[in-house]
Design a protein around this motif. Structure first.
Motif, PDB file in Angstrom:
ATOM      1  N   PRO A  53      79.527   7.033  33.529  1.00  0.00           N
ATOM      2  CA  PRO A  53      78.567   6.283  32.712  1.00  0.00           C
ATOM      3  C   PRO A  53      78.764   6.464  31.207  1.00  0.00           C
ATOM      4  O   PRO A  53      78.249   5.677  30.418  1.00  0.00           O
ATOM      5  N   ARG A  54      79.478   7.515  30.812  1.00  0.00           N
ATOM      6  CA  ARG A  54      79.659   7.755  29.371  1.00  0.00           C
ATOM      7  C   ARG A  54      81.136   7.757  28.974  1.00  0.00           C
ATOM      8  O   ARG A  54      81.525   8.451  28.036  1.00  0.00           O
ATOM      9  N   LEU A  55      81.918   6.961  29.673  1.00  0.00           N
ATOM     10  CA  LEU A  55      83.352   6.901  29.392  1.00  0.00           C
ATOM     11  C   LEU A  55      83.642   6.479  27.951  1.00  0.00           C
ATOM     12  O   LEU A  55      84.516   7.045  27.295  1.00  0.00           O
ATOM     13  N   TRP A  56      82.924   5.482  27.496  1.00  0.00           N
ATOM     14  CA  TRP A  56      83.196   4.989  26.141  1.00  0.00           C
ATOM     15  C   TRP A  56      82.826   6.015  25.077  1.00  0.00           C
ATOM     16  O   TRP A  56      83.634   6.347  24.211  1.00  0.00           O
ATOM     17  N   THR A  57      81.609   6.511  25.131  1.00  0.00           N
ATOM     18  CA  THR A  57      81.136   7.395  24.064  1.00  0.00           C
ATOM     19  C   THR A  57      81.794   8.768  24.098  1.00  0.00           C
ATOM     20  O   THR A  57      82.137   9.328  23.053  1.00  0.00           O
ATOM     21  N   ARG A  58      81.985   9.313  25.280  1.00  0.00           N
ATOM     22  CA  ARG A  58      82.472  10.686  25.403  1.00  0.00           C
ATOM     23  C   ARG A  58      83.992  10.785  25.448  1.00  0.00           C
ATOM     24  O   ARG A  58      84.557  11.828  25.101  1.00  0.00           O
ATOM     25  N   HIS A  59      84.657   9.708  25.849  1.00  0.00           N
ATOM     26  CA  HIS A  59      86.095   9.777  26.057  1.00  0.00           C
ATOM     27  C   HIS A  59      86.889   8.762  25.236  1.00  0.00           C
ATOM     28  O   HIS A  59      87.766   9.140  24.462  1.00  0.00           O
ATOM     29  N   VAL A  60      86.614   7.494  25.407  1.00  0.00           N
ATOM     30  CA  VAL A  60      87.464   6.472  24.786  1.00  0.00           C
ATOM     31  C   VAL A  60      87.293   6.411  23.274  1.00  0.00           C
ATOM     32  O   VAL A  60      88.273   6.517  22.526  1.00  0.00           O
ATOM     33  N   LEU A  61      86.078   6.257  22.801  1.00  0.00           N
ATOM     34  CA  LEU A  61      85.866   6.095  21.368  1.00  0.00           C
ATOM     35  C   LEU A  61      86.212   7.348  20.578  1.00  0.00           C
ATOM     36  O   LEU A  61      86.821   7.268  19.505  1.00  0.00           O
ATOM     37  N   ASN A  62      85.838   8.513  21.107  1.00  0.00           N
ATOM     38  CA  ASN A  62      86.107   9.716  20.322  1.00  0.00           C
ATOM     39  C   ASN A  62      87.595  10.040  20.267  1.00  0.00           C
ATOM     40  O   ASN A  62      88.072  10.679  19.334  1.00  0.00           O
ATOM     41  N   CYS A  63      88.366   9.558  21.258  1.00  0.00           N
ATOM     42  CA  CYS A  63      89.818   9.720  21.196  1.00  0.00           C
ATOM     43  C   CYS A  63      90.447   8.725  20.224  1.00  0.00           C
ATOM     44  O   CYS A  63      91.409   9.039  19.526  1.00  0.00           O
ATOM     45  N   ALA A  64      89.897   7.516  20.191  1.00  0.00           N
ATOM     46  CA  ALA A  64      90.467   6.473  19.337  1.00  0.00           C
ATOM     47  C   ALA A  64      90.443   6.849  17.865  1.00  0.00           C
ATOM     48  O   ALA A  64      91.395   6.575  17.126  1.00  0.00           O
ATOM     49  N   VAL A  65      89.373   7.499  17.419  1.00  0.00           N
ATOM     50  CA  VAL A  65      89.278   7.824  15.995  1.00  0.00           C
ATOM     51  C   VAL A  65      90.212   8.946  15.584  1.00  0.00           C
ATOM     52  O   VAL A  65      90.389   9.200  14.388  1.00  0.00           O
ATOM     53  N   LEU A  66      90.850   9.611  16.543  1.00  0.00           N
ATOM     54  CA  LEU A  66      91.866  10.606  16.194  1.00  0.00           C
ATOM     55  C   LEU A  66      92.993   9.939  15.411  1.00  0.00           C
ATOM     56  O   LEU A  66      93.703  10.594  14.642  1.00  0.00           O
TER      57      LEU A  66
END
Length: 248
Positions: A53-66
Motif C-alpha cells: 500500500p505504500r510502494l510509492w511513498t516508501r520505495h519508489v519516490l524516495n529512491c527517485a530523488v536520489l
C-alpha cells in the motif's frame, strides 16, 4: 511477466508527487514497475505484503530523488539491488545513466532481468554476484545502495568500485551520524573525504530521503590493484560495451 499474479493487495494509485519526480514520458514505466513490485514482487518474497500500500511513498519516490546527487551521464552501480531499489527507479527516472544492478541472489536477479526486459531499459545491466567480485574489474562514477549494510561495511564493498572523481551515494536514515562516527577508521584507511549528508526531495516530497555521499580525499592518489583470491566472479545477464566506463 504474466498478469495472472495474485493481487491480494492493490497497488496504490499514482501520487501527484510522481509527476514532479519522473519525466512525463517515463511515468508509465514507473507505474508499471510499481505494479510489478506490488504483485510479482510480493509473490516472490521481494517486497513484504504490508509494503504494497505504500510502494510509492516508501520505495519508489524516495529512491527517485536520489538522482539529485547523481551527475548527468554517469555510470552507476547499484549494489545489493534486491528488487531494484534504488537502481531500477533511477534507471526509469534517468535514461542518461548507464546502470549496473549488482545482486547475488538468483531469484532477485531473475526478477530484475524480467523487469529490465519488460520496461525496455536497454541502459541497464543485471549482474549476479557480490560487489567484491567486481573489485579490480570495474569502476563507476557513482555506487549506490539502500538498506544494504552499515556505512563501514558499505565502504569496504563500494569504494573499490568508485572512480577517482566518483562517489558512494547511499540512502541512510536517522542513524547516519552514528554510522559515520563508527566508520571513521575505514574512511581514513581508504583515504576518503569527509562524508556529506543531505536530505533529498526537499520541496518535492512530503517525506524527504536521507543520503550520505563519500568521495576520495585525493583523487590523484587513488589506484585499483587487480584483486585475486576467493571472491567469486560475478555473472552478467546483460552485457553492454563499455558499461563500466564513463560515456563521452
Amino acid at each position: 511477466m504474466t498478469d495472472d499474479v495474485s493481487r491480494e493487495t492493490e497497488t496504490p494509485s499514482v501520487p501527484g508527487e510522481a509527476r514532479r519526480v519522473f519525466p512525463s514520458d517515463r511515468l508509465p514505466l514507473a507505474e508499471r514497475y510499481a505494479e510489478l513490485l506490488g504483485t510479482e514482487g510480493v509473490v516472490r518474497g521481494l517486497i513484504g505484503p504490508r509494503e504494497a500500500p505504500r510502494l510509492w511513498t516508501r520505495h519508489v519516490l524516495n529512491c527517485a530523488v536520489l538522482g539529485e546527487w547523481v551527475p548527468e551521464g554517469s555510470t552507476v552501480a547499484d549494489i545489493g539491488s534486491g528488487a531494484g531499489l534504488p537502481g531500477i527507479v533511477l534507471a526509469i527516472a534517468r535514461p542518461d545513466l548507464a546502470m549496473t544492478l549488482v545482486e547475488p541472489l538468483l531469484r532477485r536477479t531473475t526478477f530484475l532481468g524480467e523487469v529490465v526486459d519488460e520496461l525496455g531499459l536497454d541502459h541497464v545491466e543485471v549482474v549476479r554476484g557480490r560487489a567484491d567480485a567486481l573489485h579490480g574489474e570495474r569502476r563507476y562514477d557513482v555506487v549506490t545502495s539502500r538498506a544494504v549494510a552499515p556505512l563501514g561495511r558499505l565502504l569496504e564493498w563500494s569504494m573499490p568500485l568508485v572512480d577517482a572523481h566518483g562517489a558512494l551515494v547511499a540512502m541512510k536514515g536517522s542513524s547516519v551520524a552514528a554510522e559515520i562516527e563508527e566508520a571513521a577508521p575505514v574512511l581514513e584507511r581508504f583515504g576518503c573525504a569527509t562524508p556529506e549528508v543531505r536530505e533529498l526531495g526537499v520541496d518535492v516530497l512530503e517525506e524527504t530521503t536521507g543520503a550520505v555521499r563519500v568521495s576520495w580525499a585525493d583523487p590523484a592518489s587513488v589506484s585499483w590493484p587487480r584483486t585475486t583470491g576467493a571472491a567469486p566472479r560475478a555473472t552478467s545477464s546483460r552485457r553492454r560495451s563499455g558499461s563500466s566506463r564513463k560515456r563521452r
